[in-house]
Write a protein that holds these residues in place. Sequence first.
Motif, PDB file in Angstrom:
ATOM      1  N   ASP A 146       0.831  -1.201   0.000  1.00  0.00           N
ATOM      2  CA  ASP A 146       0.000   0.000   0.000  1.00  0.00           C
ATOM      3  C   ASP A 146       0.870   1.257   0.000  1.00  0.00           C
ATOM      4  OD1 ASP A 146      -2.651   1.126   0.037  1.00  0.00           O
ATOM      5  OD2 ASP A 146      -2.263   1.765   2.092  1.00  0.00           O
ATOM      6  N   CYS A 147       1.968   1.223   0.755  1.00  0.00           N
ATOM      7  CA  CYS A 147       2.899   2.360   0.763  1.00  0.00           C
ATOM      8  C   CYS A 147       3.495   2.578  -0.618  1.00  0.00           C
ATOM      9  CB  CYS A 147       4.019   2.115   1.778  1.00  0.00           C
ATOM     10  SG  CYS A 147       3.523   2.303   3.496  1.00  0.00           S
ATOM     11  N   ASP A 148       3.849   1.497  -1.285  1.00  0.00           N
ATOM     12  CA  ASP A 148       4.444   1.601  -2.615  1.00  0.00           C
ATOM     13  C   ASP A 148       3.455   2.228  -3.596  1.00  0.00           C
ATOM     14  OD1 ASP A 148       6.495   1.183  -4.532  1.00  0.00           O
ATOM     15  OD2 ASP A 148       5.457  -0.599  -5.251  1.00  0.00           O
ATOM     16  N   ILE A 149       2.199   1.798  -3.527  1.00  0.00           N
ATOM     17  CA  ILE A 149       1.171   2.335  -4.430  1.00  0.00           C
ATOM     18  C   ILE A 149       0.937   3.819  -4.156  1.00  0.00           C
ATOM     19  CG2 ILE A 149      -1.285   2.240  -5.015  1.00  0.00           C
ATOM     20  CD1 ILE A 149      -1.130  -0.795  -4.478  1.00  0.00           C
ATOM     21  N   LYS A 150       0.756   4.174  -2.884  1.00  0.00           N
ATOM     22  CA  LYS A 150       0.467   5.566  -2.540  1.00  0.00           C
ATOM     23  C   LYS A 150       1.659   6.470  -2.827  1.00  0.00           C
ATOM     24  CE  LYS A 150      -3.107   4.661   0.887  1.00  0.00           C
ATOM     25  NZ  LYS A 150      -3.545   4.785   2.295  1.00  0.00           N
ATOM     26  N   HIS A 151       2.856   5.931  -2.651  1.00  0.00           N
ATOM     27  CA  HIS A 151       4.053   6.725  -2.934  1.00  0.00           C
ATOM     28  C   HIS A 151       4.144   7.055  -4.420  1.00  0.00           C
ATOM     29  CE1 HIS A 151       8.127   8.181  -2.831  1.00  0.00           C
ATOM     30  NE2 HIS A 151       8.520   7.231  -3.655  1.00  0.00           N
ATOM     31  N   LYS A 152       3.846   6.071  -5.263  1.00  0.00           N
ATOM     32  CA  LYS A 152       3.916   6.290  -6.707  1.00  0.00           C
ATOM     33  C   LYS A 152       2.801   7.212  -7.195  1.00  0.00           C
ATOM     34  CE  LYS A 152       6.220   1.916  -7.716  1.00  0.00           C
ATOM     35  NZ  LYS A 152       6.090   0.560  -8.311  1.00  0.00           N
ATOM     36  N   GLU A 153       1.701   7.272  -6.448  1.00  0.00           N
ATOM     37  CA  GLU A 153       0.594   8.151  -6.837  1.00  0.00           C
ATOM     38  C   GLU A 153       0.882   9.612  -6.513  1.00  0.00           C
ATOM     39  OE1 GLU A 153      -2.699   6.550  -4.741  1.00  0.00           O
ATOM     40  OE2 GLU A 153      -3.155   5.009  -6.247  1.00  0.00           O
ATOM     41  N   GLN A 154       1.843   9.868  -5.638  1.00  0.00           N
ATOM     42  CA  GLN A 154       2.160  11.237  -5.253  1.00  0.00           C
ATOM     43  C   GLN A 154       2.922  11.949  -6.366  1.00  0.00           C
ATOM     44  OE1 GLN A 154       4.318  10.423  -1.595  1.00  0.00           O
ATOM     45  NE2 GLN A 154       2.643  11.278  -0.400  1.00  0.00           N
ATOM     46  N   GLY A 155       2.708  13.267  -6.472  1.00  0.00           N
ATOM     47  CA  GLY A 155       3.496  14.066  -7.396  1.00  0.00           C
ATOM     48  C   GLY A 155       4.936  14.135  -6.934  1.00  0.00           C
ATOM     49  N   TYR A 156       5.833  14.449  -7.863  1.00  0.00           N
ATOM     50  CA  TYR A 156       7.255  14.443  -7.530  1.00  0.00           C
ATOM     51  C   TYR A 156       7.584  15.381  -6.379  1.00  0.00           C
ATOM     52  CZ  TYR A 156       8.319  11.622 -11.619  1.00  0.00           C
ATOM     53  OH  TYR A 156       8.385  10.593 -12.518  1.00  0.00           O
ATOM     54  N   LEU A 157       6.940  16.553  -6.351  1.00  0.00           N
ATOM     55  CA  LEU A 157       7.251  17.523  -5.304  1.00  0.00           C
ATOM     56  C   LEU A 157       6.736  17.087  -3.943  1.00  0.00           C
ATOM     57  CD1 LEU A 157       6.636  20.923  -7.119  1.00  0.00           C
ATOM     58  CD2 LEU A 157       8.810  19.791  -6.641  1.00  0.00           C
ATOM     59  N   HIS A 158       5.853  16.088  -3.925  1.00  0.00           N
ATOM     60  CA  HIS A 158       5.322  15.599  -2.656  1.00  0.00           C
ATOM     61  C   HIS A 158       6.023  14.324  -2.195  1.00  0.00           C
ATOM     62  CE1 HIS A 158       1.998  18.473  -2.513  1.00  0.00           C
ATOM     63  NE2 HIS A 158       1.840  18.265  -3.801  1.00  0.00           N
ATOM     64  N   ARG A 159       6.920  13.796  -3.010  1.00  0.00           N
ATOM     65  CA  ARG A 159       7.638  12.589  -2.620  1.00  0.00           C
ATOM     66  C   ARG A 159       8.772  12.949  -1.669  1.00  0.00           C
ATOM     67  NH1 ARG A 159       8.202   8.703  -7.978  1.00  0.00           N
ATOM     68  NH2 ARG A 159       5.980   8.630  -8.488  1.00  0.00           N
ATOM     69  N   GLU A 160       8.899  12.144  -0.638  1.00  0.00           N
ATOM     70  CA  GLU A 160       9.851  12.473   0.426  1.00  0.00           C
ATOM     71  C   GLU A 160      11.284  12.535  -0.070  1.00  0.00           C
ATOM     72  OE1 GLU A 160       9.011  10.058   4.068  1.00  0.00           O
ATOM     73  OE2 GLU A 160       7.417   9.348   2.762  1.00  0.00           O
ATOM     74  N   GLU A 161      11.689  11.592  -0.943  1.00  0.00           N
ATOM     75  CA  GLU A 161      13.085  11.584  -1.379  1.00  0.00           C
ATOM     76  C   GLU A 161      13.432  12.838  -2.173  1.00  0.00           C
ATOM     77  OE1 GLU A 161      10.973   8.743  -4.318  1.00  0.00           O
ATOM     78  OE2 GLU A 161      10.670   9.672  -2.361  1.00  0.00           O
ATOM     79  N   TYR A 162      12.446  13.352  -2.962  1.00  0.00           N
ATOM     80  CA  TYR A 162      12.692  14.584  -3.708  1.00  0.00           C
ATOM     81  C   TYR A 162      12.695  15.794  -2.775  1.00  0.00           C
ATOM     82  CZ  TYR A 162      12.104  11.919  -7.995  1.00  0.00           C
ATOM     83  OH  TYR A 162      12.248  10.998  -8.999  1.00  0.00           O
ATOM     84  N   GLN A 163      11.849  15.742  -1.766  1.00  0.00           N
ATOM     85  CA  GLN A 163      11.830  16.837  -0.798  1.00  0.00           C
ATOM     86  C   GLN A 163      13.159  16.922  -0.058  1.00  0.00           C
ATOM     87  OE1 GLN A 163       8.407  15.943   1.597  1.00  0.00           O
ATOM     88  NE2 GLN A 163       6.958  16.821   0.137  1.00  0.00           N
ATOM     89  N   TRP A 164      13.694  15.755   0.346  1.00  0.00           N
ATOM     90  CA  TRP A 164      14.984  15.750   1.034  1.00  0.00           C
ATOM     91  C   TRP A 164      16.100  16.206   0.098  1.00  0.00           C
ATOM     92  CZ3 TRP A 164      15.563  15.944   5.960  1.00  0.00           C
ATOM     93  CH2 TRP A 164      14.633  15.350   6.806  1.00  0.00           C
ATOM     94  N   ALA A 165      16.021  15.798  -1.172  1.00  0.00           N
ATOM     95  CA  ALA A 165      17.034  16.239  -2.135  1.00  0.00           C
ATOM     96  C   ALA A 165      16.979  17.753  -2.312  1.00  0.00           C
ATOM     97  CB  ALA A 165      16.821  15.535  -3.477  1.00  0.00           C
ATOM     98  N   LEU A 166      15.753  18.298  -2.381  1.00  0.00           N
ATOM     99  CA  LEU A 166      15.595  19.741  -2.524  1.00  0.00           C
ATOM    100  C   LEU A 166      16.128  20.470  -1.298  1.00  0.00           C
ATOM    101  CD1 LEU A 166      14.512  22.145  -4.125  1.00  0.00           C
ATOM    102  CD2 LEU A 166      12.265  21.747  -3.080  1.00  0.00           C
ATOM    103  N   ILE A 167      15.831  19.920  -0.122  1.00  0.00           N
ATOM    104  CA  ILE A 167      16.352  20.521   1.108  1.00  0.00           C
ATOM    105  C   ILE A 167      17.876  20.506   1.102  1.00  0.00           C
ATOM    106  CG2 ILE A 167      16.544  20.204   3.617  1.00  0.00           C
ATOM    107  CD1 ILE A 167      13.637  19.214   3.569  1.00  0.00           C
ATOM    108  N   GLY A 168      18.460  19.384   0.624  1.00  0.00           N
ATOM    109  CA  GLY A 168      19.917  19.286   0.556  1.00  0.00           C
ATOM    110  C   GLY A 168      20.515  20.319  -0.377  1.00  0.00           C
TER     111      GLY A 168
END
Length: 210
Positions: A146-168
């Motif tokens: 379920d996490c995998d499905i919901k994660h893929k449904e999120q927009g790129y800007l809402h994905r945690e790994e992209y958010q952390w990359a942006l913060i970095g």
Amino acid sequence: PGVVVSHELLSRATQYEPSITTGRISGFKQDIGGQRVLQTDAAIIQGNSGGPVFDDRGQVIGAATFTSLQGEQVVQGFNFLIPVETIQEAASKAGVTPKGDSMFTRLWNHGVDLYIRDLHYRAYRNMSAANRIHPGFPDVERVREDCDIKHKEQGYLHREEYQWALIGVLLVGGIAGVWFSGRRLMSATRRGIRGIVRDELDAREGRSPP
């Protein structure tokens, strides 16, 4: 135990599916060895022995131990539990010291907490780690999928790994900006100090500043 983990009419996918029954503590008894046991009307079948029993707050109060039989049939409503205090006392006498939650339990609990907070990427990683320790648990696999499905449904800007990359990136950019600003400030400060020293020397020698 065969009744619990398999059945000819059930699929193999449900082999480890947990099941829960409910009931009440209906009496306080003693077994033939003089140990205190709790009577319950919760359904217990062969293979449930050792299964935990919870109160309405989710605290373990005992473990299923034995049922009543009439011939070969289990008589429901007349089942018994070992109180958790008795289990703890026996463990202490055997020199068994609880070491706290296992790594699997910690990963599961943290993963569920992340899942509830909609942090699906991190929850997926926790559940994947838990699945590597004890593969095949349906609840772990269900939350993980379920996490995998919901994660893929999120927009790129809402994905945690992209958010952390942006913060970095922002953090590195901020540090670089502060560093360059600091260098410019230090350079300007040095020029100002040199000017003050030069003016002071000129004043002492009676010369007018340029």
